[in-house]
Enzyme design. Structure first.
Site, PDB file in Angstrom:
ATOM      1  N   ARG A 150      -9.817   7.386   4.562  1.00  0.00           N
ATOM      2  CA  ARG A 150      -9.233   6.238   3.841  1.00  0.00           C
ATOM      3  C   ARG A 150      -9.018   6.563   2.365  1.00  0.00           C
ATOM      4  O   ARG A 150      -8.021   6.168   1.773  1.00  0.00           O
ATOM      5  CB  ARG A 150     -10.142   5.002   3.982  1.00  0.00           C
ATOM      6  CG  ARG A 150     -10.133   4.442   5.402  1.00  0.00           C
ATOM      7  CD  ARG A 150     -11.220   3.414   5.594  1.00  0.00           C
ATOM      8  NE  ARG A 150     -10.986   2.201   4.840  1.00  0.00           N
ATOM      9  CZ  ARG A 150     -11.943   1.377   4.429  1.00  0.00           C
ATOM     10  NH1 ARG A 150     -13.215   1.659   4.697  1.00  0.00           N
ATOM     11  NH2 ARG A 150     -11.650   0.290   3.764  1.00  0.00           N
TER      12      ARG A 150
ATOM     13  N   ARG B 123     -18.344  -2.481   9.026  1.00  0.00           N
ATOM     14  CA  ARG B 123     -16.947  -2.376   9.448  1.00  0.00           C
ATOM     15  C   ARG B 123     -16.741  -1.008  10.085  1.00  0.00           C
ATOM     16  O   ARG B 123     -17.207  -0.005   9.546  1.00  0.00           O
ATOM     17  CB  ARG B 123     -16.023  -2.501   8.233  1.00  0.00           C
ATOM     18  CG  ARG B 123     -15.650  -3.909   7.896  1.00  0.00           C
ATOM     19  CD  ARG B 123     -14.891  -4.028   6.611  1.00  0.00           C
ATOM     20  NE  ARG B 123     -13.752  -3.112   6.473  1.00  0.00           N
ATOM     21  CZ  ARG B 123     -12.860  -3.186   5.494  1.00  0.00           C
ATOM     22  NH1 ARG B 123     -12.976  -4.120   4.566  1.00  0.00           N
ATOM     23  NH2 ARG B 123     -11.868  -2.336   5.418  1.00  0.00           N
TER      24      ARG B 123
ATOM     25  N   ARG C 245       0.821  -1.212   0.000  1.00  0.00           N
ATOM     26  CA  ARG C 245       0.000   0.000   0.000  1.00  0.00           C
ATOM     27  C   ARG C 245       0.853   1.258   0.000  1.00  0.00           C
ATOM     28  O   ARG C 245       0.313   2.361   0.017  1.00  0.00           O
ATOM     29  CB  ARG C 245      -0.891   0.006   1.235  1.00  0.00           C
ATOM     30  CG  ARG C 245      -2.332  -0.444   0.956  1.00  0.00           C
ATOM     31  CD  ARG C 245      -3.048  -0.455   2.287  1.00  0.00           C
ATOM     32  NE  ARG C 245      -4.460  -0.263   2.184  1.00  0.00           N
ATOM     33  CZ  ARG C 245      -5.354  -1.238   2.257  1.00  0.00           C
ATOM     34  NH1 ARG C 245      -4.971  -2.482   2.319  1.00  0.00           N
ATOM     35  NH2 ARG C 245      -6.646  -0.956   2.240  1.00  0.00           N
TER      36      ARG C 245
ATOM     37  N   ARG D 207     -22.009  -0.614   2.375  1.00  0.00           N
ATOM     38  CA  ARG D 207     -21.419  -1.940   2.549  1.00  0.00           C
ATOM     39  C   ARG D 207     -21.666  -2.467   3.954  1.00  0.00           C
ATOM     40  O   ARG D 207     -21.487  -1.782   4.942  1.00  0.00           O
ATOM     41  CB  ARG D 207     -19.909  -1.888   2.293  1.00  0.00           C
ATOM     42  CG  ARG D 207     -19.245  -3.238   2.507  1.00  0.00           C
ATOM     43  CD  ARG D 207     -17.876  -3.299   1.899  1.00  0.00           C
ATOM     44  NE  ARG D 207     -16.869  -2.577   2.668  1.00  0.00           N
ATOM     45  CZ  ARG D 207     -15.571  -2.565   2.349  1.00  0.00           C
ATOM     46  NH1 ARG D 207     -15.155  -3.178   1.255  1.00  0.00           N
ATOM     47  NH2 ARG D 207     -14.719  -1.908   3.092  1.00  0.00           N
TER      48      ARG D 207
HETATM   49  P1  AMP Z   1      -8.680  -3.339   3.725  1.00  0.00           P
HETATM   50  O1  AMP Z   1      -9.506  -4.448   4.270  1.00  0.00           O
HETATM   51  O2  AMP Z   1      -7.703  -3.807   2.670  1.00  0.00           O
HETATM   52  O3  AMP Z   1      -9.503  -2.158   3.274  1.00  0.00           O
HETATM   53  O4  AMP Z   1      -7.755  -2.818   4.944  1.00  0.00           O
HETATM   54  C1  AMP Z   1      -8.333  -2.308   6.119  1.00  0.00           C
HETATM   55  C2  AMP Z   1      -7.293  -1.521   6.917  1.00  0.00           C
HETATM   56  O5  AMP Z   1      -6.200  -2.374   7.291  1.00  0.00           O
HETATM   57  C3  AMP Z   1      -6.624  -0.360   6.184  1.00  0.00           C
HETATM   58  O6  AMP Z   1      -7.412   0.799   6.182  1.00  0.00           O
HETATM   59  C4  AMP Z   1      -5.338  -0.208   6.998  1.00  0.00           C
HETATM   60  O7  AMP Z   1      -5.572   0.456   8.225  1.00  0.00           O
HETATM   61  C5  AMP Z   1      -4.977  -1.645   7.310  1.00  0.00           C
HETATM   62  N1  AMP Z   1      -4.092  -2.222   6.268  1.00  0.00           N
HETATM   63  C6  AMP Z   1      -4.394  -3.246   5.422  1.00  0.00           C
HETATM   64  N2  AMP Z   1      -3.372  -3.513   4.606  1.00  0.00           N
HETATM   65  C7  AMP Z   1      -2.392  -2.644   4.933  1.00  0.00           C
HETATM   66  C8  AMP Z   1      -1.079  -2.396   4.437  1.00  0.00           C
HETATM   67  N3  AMP Z   1      -0.577  -3.111   3.415  1.00  0.00           N
HETATM   68  N4  AMP Z   1      -0.353  -1.412   5.017  1.00  0.00           N
HETATM   69  C9  AMP Z   1      -0.833  -0.687   6.047  1.00  0.00           C
HETATM   70  N5  AMP Z   1      -2.065  -0.848   6.560  1.00  0.00           N
HETATM   71  C10 AMP Z   1      -2.848  -1.824   6.014  1.00  0.00           C
END
Ligand code: AMP
Length: 229
Positions: free
Chosen positions: A175, A164, A92, A131
């Site tokens: 985000r 969520r 990310r 969602r």
């Molecule tokens: P997601 O389910 O992919 O939308 O991820 C949810 C949250 O997890 C994100 O908003 C971040 O806070 C954290 N997160 C997930 N993947 C990463 C990553 N590769 N680097 C940093 N934070 C992450």
């Protein structure tokens, strides 16, 4: 013997990364490393990593690169040599992408493509605001409030619908901002490596999947890897 392949899937929150990952997982028998879900699992277990993650979820910000790189390093070391994988939500940031390149190289693996699901902010807000996660039926999966049949199906099978915490409106804006600032530069990074496959995320899940598979097949026809179905 086939050559396992390795994919990255990226996209703004709400672009459908997890939905597309599951479809690709089923088609290509890839192991999926979905970092967001891995962190939510840690939260549910109440581990130190989960406690740390929770404080970042509240604000919609990213966990430190070192934490995420250690997590992926650990998981990748357990992947059988002949199995490929898909990274959903990792990398990310540019440092994470560089670390992943080094890690794959060290493990004698190679990235085949970075799929970027493209969505406007308005579309993302519309999707995330509606969602819900269906939990309690195996891996949690997203359901949109406009899809009454899917909502009913979740409840009828004994699942529960939850929002969520990071899908709350105030957190969504942060985000999206974080995505633009930290993650969108990865498009250029992978473009320069010749790895980028940009795909519009605006269609139905099946339409987007078909587009991704066509682009992947065009890219990997030269390799002997065959889908499992
Ligand atoms: P997601 O389910 O992919 O939308 O991820 C949810 C949250 O997890 C994100 O908003 C971040 O806070 C954290 N997160 C997930 N993947 C990463 C990553 N590769 N680097 C940093 N934070 C992450």
């Amino acid at each position: 013997m086939t050559t396992p392949f390795h994919l990255v899937i990226m996209g703004a929150p709400g672009a459908g990364k997890s939905t597309q990952s599951k479809l690709l997982q089923a088609l290509y028998a890839l192991r999926v490393y979905a970092t967001g879900q891995m962190l939510r699992d840690e939260v549910a277990l109440g581990t130190p990593l989960g406690n740390l993650a929770e404080s970042y979820f509240e604000h919609g910000t990213l966990l430190p690169d070192t934490v995420m790189i250690d997590l992926i390093t650990d998981r990748l070391a357990q992947l059988p040599p002949q199995q490929g994988c898909l990274f959903d939500g990792f990398p990310r940031t540019i440092p994470q992408a560089r670390a992943l390149d080094d890690l794959l190289h060290h493990e004698h693996r190679a990235l085949n493509a970075a799929i970027s699901l493209e969505l406007t902010d308005d579309q993302a807000i519309q999707r995330l605001g509606g969602r819900r996660m269906c939990v309690g039926l195996g891996d949690p999966f997203p359901v949109h409030i406009s899809d009454q049949a899917a909502l009913d199906d979740c409840l009828r099978r004994g699942g529960q619908l939850v929002t969520r915490p990071d899908d709350e409106p105030a957190v969504i804006a942060e985000r999206l901002h974080v995505y633009e600032a930290e993650t969108a530069p990865l498009r250029d990074y992978y473009q320069q490596q010749g790895m980028l496959i940009p795909v519009s995320a605006a269609g139905t899940p099946q339409q987007v999947h078909t587009t991704i598979v066509a682009a992947l097949q065009a890219r990997i026809t030269s390799t002997p890897y065959m889908p499992t179905k």
